[in-house]
Design a protein around this motif. Structure first.
Motif, PDB file in Angstrom:
ATOM      1  N   ARG A  50       0.834  -1.209   0.000  1.00 39.32           N
ATOM      2  CA  ARG A  50       0.000   0.000   0.000  1.00 39.32           C
ATOM      3  C   ARG A  50       0.864   1.253   0.000  1.00 39.32           C
ATOM      4  N   LYS A 149      -2.632   6.968   1.438  1.00 37.16           N
ATOM      5  CA  LYS A 149      -2.477   7.224   2.867  1.00 37.16           C
ATOM      6  C   LYS A 149      -1.483   8.374   3.006  1.00 37.16           C
ATOM      7  N   CYS A 183     -14.494   6.117   9.268  1.00 29.59           N
ATOM      8  CA  CYS A 183     -14.279   6.958  10.447  1.00 29.59           C
ATOM      9  C   CYS A 183     -12.976   7.737  10.245  1.00 29.59           C
ATOM     10  N   GLY A 185     -10.035   7.369  11.512  1.00 26.42           N
ATOM     11  CA  GLY A 185      -8.818   6.559  11.395  1.00 26.42           C
ATOM     12  C   GLY A 185      -9.134   5.080  11.323  1.00 26.42           C
ATOM     13  N   ASP A 186     -10.392   4.759  11.056  1.00 24.73           N
ATOM     14  CA  ASP A 186     -10.829   3.354  11.041  1.00 24.73           C
ATOM     15  C   ASP A 186     -11.844   3.130   9.924  1.00 24.73           C
ATOM     16  N   ARG A 211      -9.231  -4.135   7.492  1.00 18.00           N
ATOM     17  CA  ARG A 211     -10.466  -4.382   6.726  1.00 18.00           C
ATOM     18  C   ARG A 211     -10.300  -5.610   5.824  1.00 18.00           C
ATOM     19  N   GLY A 245      -9.013  -1.047  12.359  1.00 13.45           N
ATOM     20  CA  GLY A 245      -7.847  -0.250  11.984  1.00 13.45           C
ATOM     21  C   GLY A 245      -6.633  -0.804  12.705  1.00 13.45           C
TER      22      GLY A 245
HETATM   23  N1  PMP Z   1      -9.245   4.784   7.465  1.00 16.56           N
HETATM   24  C1  PMP Z   1      -8.369   5.744   7.761  1.00 16.56           C
HETATM   25  C2  PMP Z   1      -8.671   7.151   7.389  1.00 16.56           C
HETATM   26  C3  PMP Z   1      -7.159   5.418   8.401  1.00 16.56           C
HETATM   27  O1  PMP Z   1      -6.272   6.370   8.697  1.00 16.56           O
HETATM   28  C4  PMP Z   1      -6.900   4.071   8.739  1.00 16.56           C
HETATM   29  C5  PMP Z   1      -5.600   3.683   9.392  1.00 16.56           C
HETATM   30  N2  PMP Z   1      -5.486   4.183  10.695  1.00 16.56           N
HETATM   31  C6  PMP Z   1      -7.863   3.105   8.434  1.00 16.56           C
HETATM   32  C7  PMP Z   1      -9.013   3.494   7.779  1.00 16.56           C
HETATM   33  C8  PMP Z   1      -7.640   1.644   8.764  1.00 16.56           C
HETATM   34  O2  PMP Z   1      -6.627   1.121   7.951  1.00 16.56           O
HETATM   35  P1  PMP Z   1      -5.649  -0.039   8.455  1.00 16.56           P
HETATM   36  O3  PMP Z   1      -6.510  -1.180   8.834  1.00 16.56           O
HETATM   37  O4  PMP Z   1      -4.774  -0.318   7.292  1.00 16.56           O
HETATM   38  O5  PMP Z   1      -4.901   0.509   9.615  1.00 16.56           O
END
Ligand code: PMP
Length: 288
Positions: A50, A149, A183, A185-186, A211, A245
């Motif tokens: 990623r 990201k 969300c 960060g999730d 996810r 997340g």
């Molecule tokens: N959405 C956002 C905006 C994020 O910043 C994150 C990571 N903190 C996630 C979703 C979840 O991603 P991951 O499972 O790869 O941490």
């Protein structure tokens, strides 16, 4: 603490970036958040894939190879004596002038911080979170693809502030069309009549590594899963809801916008997914 900075391990106090770095001046850069579980860097290769996709999307040349990056991540954990932790890996555009031009930044910088993280108080993993929909919309794919990201999280930070103002620990962000994106960060999942549903990344969701793990877990457990357009109504009337997340891991949601989800307690499907997730984090990935 030892920090990896452009090929060297330096003391935290000496890990410094120039004020002319475009990562600071413009949020021009990319990052990954990765977990270490009992000496296992969870899904390291997926995180690096990623990162490389994000770099391609913003025309950033990562100055080291993928195997070198993987080795540096593992070494950062070892240097800090960590068996469990959280790794923040970032690549900034590097030093340029005060204009926007990324082509005046000849050398991107790579930073790896291996530390710990606690995103939500532990009791919420048992009792579930109360969250709220916020006014700030998720930036759409036509502006900045949500799959990147990037180091610019102002969109998410505004939403986080609004969640706090609403007395919630996390925010539901909608996209421009009013569908649920994710969300701050999730990623978000709901359970409805035995099916797991989550917004597609085109709706404004990051393609979360956690996810993707849930997709694989659902397949293993025989739980039907679909990427689906979701409205707030769908969330309010879900049987169960949880967030995923790297920082948050898998956390149940029991209340949204003042409405109880299901019976207001973490549900059985969430429990099954969480149990399997706890197993997988120890085996899927790279030993340090
Ligand atoms: N959405 C956002 C905006 C994020 O910043 C994150 C990571 N903190 C996630 C979703 C979840 O991603 P991951 O499972 O790869 O941490």
């Amino acid at each position: 603490m030892k920090i990896y900075l452009d090929g060297k391990f330096v003391a935290a106090a000496d890990a410094k970036i120039s004020v002319f770095d475009h990562g600071l001046l413009y949020g021009d850069g990319i990052f990954e958040g990765i977990r270490l579980y009992q000496g296992n860097v969870f899904r390291l290769e997926e995180h690096l894939e990623r990162l490389w996709y994000s770099a391609k999307a913003i025309l950033l040349n990562i100055p080291i190879s993928r195997p070198e990056m993987a080795a540096a991540v593992c070494e950062a954990c070892r240097q800090n004596g960590l068996r469990d932790g959280y790794i923040r890996l970032l690549v900034t555009r590097g030093i340029g002038d005060l204009g926007l031009s990324p082509w005046l930044c000849p050398k991107p910088s790579v930073v790896i911080i291996a530390d710990k993280i606690v995103l939500y108080p532990p009791e919420y993993y048992l009792t579930g979170l109360s969250i709220a929909t916020v006014p700030t919309r998720r930036v759409g794919p036509a502006a900045v693809p949500p799959m990147i990201k990037s180091l610019n999280y102002l969109n998410n930070i505004l939403a986080k502030i609004e969640a706090r103002q609403a007395g919630a620990l996390e925010a539901i962000m909608l996209n421009e069309a009013g569908f649920v994106a994710e969300c701050t960060g999730d990623n978000i999942f709901i359970v409805h009549k035995g099916r797991l549903l989550t917004p597609a990344s085109q709706q404004g969701a990051l393609k979360g590594i956690t996810r993707e793990t849930i997709f694989s877990i659902a397949q293993q457990l025989g739980i039907p899963l679909e990427e689906h357009e979701l409205t707030r109504y769908d969330l309010w009337n879900a049987d169960e809801c949880f967030l995923t997340g790297t920082g948050a891991e898998v956390i149940p949601v029991v209340k949204l916008d003042g409405r109880e989800i299901g019976d207001g307690k973490p549900g059985p499907v969430t429990g099954r997914v969480l149990t399997e997730f706890r197993q997988r984090v120890l085996t899927e990935g790279t030993r340090i």
